[in-house]
Write a protein that holds these residues in place. Structure first.
Motif, PDB file in Angstrom:
ATOM      1  N   SER A   1      -3.821   0.690  -2.995  1.00  0.00           N
ATOM      2  CA  SER A   1      -3.373  -0.682  -2.852  1.00  0.00           C
ATOM      3  C   SER A   1      -2.835  -1.140  -4.201  1.00  0.00           C
ATOM      4  O   SER A   1      -3.582  -1.197  -5.180  1.00  0.00           O
ATOM      5  N   TRP A   2      -1.527  -1.409  -4.271  1.00  0.00           N
ATOM      6  CA  TRP A   2      -0.924  -1.720  -5.571  1.00  0.00           C
ATOM      7  C   TRP A   2      -1.530  -2.969  -6.190  1.00  0.00           C
ATOM      8  O   TRP A   2      -1.724  -3.051  -7.388  1.00  0.00           O
TER       9      TRP A   2
ATOM     10  N   TRP B   1      -4.919   2.742   6.273  1.00  0.00           N
ATOM     11  CA  TRP B   1      -4.011   3.341   5.283  1.00  0.00           C
ATOM     12  C   TRP B   1      -3.553   4.739   5.690  1.00  0.00           C
ATOM     13  O   TRP B   1      -2.468   5.161   5.315  1.00  0.00           O
TER      14      TRP B   1
ATOM     15  N   VAL C   1      -6.392  -2.602   5.080  1.00  0.00           N
ATOM     16  CA  VAL C   1      -5.983  -1.413   4.332  1.00  0.00           C
ATOM     17  C   VAL C   1      -6.985  -0.279   4.500  1.00  0.00           C
ATOM     18  O   VAL C   1      -6.601   0.876   4.786  1.00  0.00           O
TER      19      VAL C   1
ATOM     20  N   THR D   1       0.871  -1.172   0.000  1.00  0.00           N
ATOM     21  CA  THR D   1       0.000   0.000   0.000  1.00  0.00           C
ATOM     22  C   THR D   1       0.908   1.221   0.000  1.00  0.00           C
ATOM     23  O   THR D   1       1.856   1.289   0.795  1.00  0.00           O
TER      24      THR D   1
ATOM     25  N   SER E   1      -4.639  -7.045   3.304  1.00  0.00           N
ATOM     26  CA  SER E   1      -5.727  -6.418   2.556  1.00  0.00           C
ATOM     27  C   SER E   1      -6.943  -6.104   3.419  1.00  0.00           C
ATOM     28  O   SER E   1      -7.627  -5.106   3.204  1.00  0.00           O
TER      29      SER E   1
ATOM     30  N   GLY F   1      -4.290   7.055  -0.493  1.00  0.00           N
ATOM     31  CA  GLY F   1      -3.539   5.811  -0.548  1.00  0.00           C
ATOM     32  C   GLY F   1      -4.056   4.926  -1.671  1.00  0.00           C
ATOM     33  O   GLY F   1      -5.167   5.098  -2.160  1.00  0.00           O
TER      34      GLY F   1
END
Length: 130
Positions: free
Chosen positions: A52-53, A110, A106, A33, A103, A50
């Motif tokens: 989440s890749w 974040w 997040v 993240t 996950s 933010g």
């Protein structure tokens, strides 16, 4: 050896736009993240946005929703923050940070700077004049 490089700050008039970039070196953002924080003089560090890749989920603090857009650039291993309709209250030093956050956590964590223990960029100044 710089591992997160933040760039793109500057001086802009209210209503203007800037693009910030956060580039990683020596590691990739896979499963991280990546978030942008800002800190104005005399204030604490605030989570701005933010991403989440892995799944592309994006997050924004209320004050920037509709004005800021965060995105990922796979080719450049970079996270960009496009800031439109800037206001004087957006003036701050902006930092990027990256952390592996499970996950399920997040969305709720974040924006907490204490979560980011591994990678921080050096900060870039954004100044918005009225």
């Amino acid at each position: 050896d710089v591992q997160l490089q933040a760039s793109g700050g500057g001086l802009v008039q209210a209503g203007g736009s800037l693009r910030l970039s956060c580039a990683a070196s020596r590691f990739t953002f896979d499963s991280y993240t990546v978030a942008w924080f800002r800190q104005a003089p005399g204030k604490g560090r605030e989570g701005v946005s933010g991403i989440s890749w892995s799944d592309g989920g994006t997050y924004y603090t209320d004050s920037v929703k509709g004005r800021f857009t965060i995105s990922r650039d796979y080719a450049g291993n970079t996270v960009n923050l496009i800031m439109n309709n800037l206001k004087p209250e957006d003036t701050a030093v902006y930092y990027c940070a990256a952390e592996r956050i499970p996950s399920i956590f997040v969305a709720s964590t974040w924006s907490d700077p204490r979560v980011y223990t591994h990678y921080w960029g050096q900060g870039t100044q954004v100044t918005v004049s009225s």
